[in-house]
Design an enzyme around this catalytic site. Sequence first.
Site, short mmCIF file in Angstrom:
data_model
loop_
_atom_site.label_atom_id
_atom_site.label_comp_id
_atom_site.label_asym_id
_atom_site.label_seq_id
_atom_site.Cartn_x
_atom_site.Cartn_y
_atom_site.Cartn_z
N ARG A 177 0.98 -1.06 0.04
CA ARG A 177 0.13 -0.22 0.12
C ARG A 177 0.71 1.25 -0.08
NH1 ARG A 177 -4.82 1.76 4.22
NH2 ARG A 177 -5.10 4.02 3.21
N ASN A 201 -10.65 -3.98 -0.09
CA ASN A 201 -10.76 -3.17 -1.48
C ASN A 201 -9.77 -3.38 -2.61
OD1 ASN A 201 -12.53 -0.77 -0.50
ND2 ASN A 201 -11.06 -0.29 1.12
N CYS A 222 -18.82 -2.38 2.09
CA CYS A 222 -18.22 -0.94 2.24
C CYS A 222 -18.60 -0.28 3.45
CB CYS A 222 -17.95 -0.06 0.89
SG CYS A 222 -17.14 1.55 1.18
N HIS A 246 -17.35 3.67 -3.37
CA HIS A 246 -16.45 4.99 -3.28
C HIS A 246 -16.48 5.92 -4.59
CE1 HIS A 246 -13.24 2.92 -0.71
NE2 HIS A 246 -14.37 2.83 -0.17
N TYR A 252 -15.45 10.17 -0.69
CA TYR A 252 -14.57 9.86 -1.46
C TYR A 252 -14.57 11.00 -2.73
CZ TYR A 252 -12.42 6.03 0.94
OH TYR A 252 -11.65 5.30 1.90
#
Length: 440
Positions: A95, A149, A171, A201, A257
């Site tokens: 990440r 995700n 989510c 998102h 988002y």
Amino acid sequence: MNGIKIVTIGGGSSYTPELVEGFIKRYDSLPVRELWLVDIEEGRTKLEIVGALAQRMVKKAGIPMKVILSYDRREALKGADFVTTQMRVGLLEARIKDERIPLSHGMIGQETNGAAGMFKAFRTIPVILDIVKDMQELCPEAWMINFTNPAGMITEAVLRYTDFKKVMGLCNVPINMVNGFARLLNVEPERVTMELSGLNHHVFATDIFVDGQSRLEEMLEIYQNISAEDAVSMKNFSTLPFSPEFIRGLHCIPCPYHNYYFFTKEQLEEELEQYREGRVRGEVVKRTEDELFELYKDENLDVKPTQLEMRGGARYSDAACSLVCSLYNNTGDIQYVDVRNNGTISDLPADSAIEAACIITGGGPKPIAVGELKPQISGIIQNMKAFERLVCEAAVTGSRDLAVTALNMNPLCASDRDAVAVVDELLEAHKEYLPLFFKN
């Protein structure tokens, strides 16, 4: 044998105590006989720490639920009723690369958006498709509840590249939106429901109901004069309030988002500062996780520590427990999940994944139709769906050309040259997790 068997893949996640807490408090309506926590060998240390905490939590609760730790996915999946997936291929180190490499080119690096979200999908989709194959053989009647995700793209890939239908993406953004709207309207969250239009998102609340009565106009009025502190937000990034003009013109409420798309300049400036100071979100999360696992090691700890709520995904696991409970009990309540469109949004492909309000029944989710997208939101949603489809195709084919094309189509990429450079650097950085891209 009575009771339910649940398998959690990515069981060594820091979120697992929240999942266990959710199953404990619902035990009367959701009698989990066995909870298998599955991880890979590299995750052994974390799984053993979090697994021991889970076993202490169950013992304290005094319920006959067995928590089993496993590194053999196929053994764990045999006869499962539900499979939840919450894994991170490449761990947090991956990440951090996803976030820092785009930022080094002046492009937003955020776990589920733009280049970073695309590469998380590239690493994750092939693994999820392998899990689906195992499920079709070993537990074909089980539901897969995915909260890895990017949940929307993973759901899209399963629906498009397998014939497995019992999959839902989940989510915590819609749950945060419901809770935020309830707070602003001064009512209990269980009285609030939403009409959702869009993608994971990238979803808009196109109506908001209290006890079934629309309160959208009132919420739009509130949102025109709201501070950043009062708006629906997330713990994992800072949000800015939208202008009254934009909210009036949209006539719906964007999810948090959308800050990345409607405040791209401001979000990029903040991320570049974090990049320079060595505190991109992945680096912050790594420090938080290290602290959490130190807490989890305490042999006297037998409850979910409150510090877990500081992670950006708080409420994810509780939402998963709620969804499993509703499926098992055929409750018919409304929850917000990523599902096959099937005409719910009339101007998106029927076979694509969308995020929608669904009535949850024993036979699965029944999406509530929203019809045609209004022009204010149609363009950006169509654009993002095209991006998602290209990402999924690149993930299963290993096409570098499609990866570059997909990133070029994303609004967070400002230059074709940047797209090529970022794709190539991320491919090299994640080479060990992307064999399809290096097969020739």
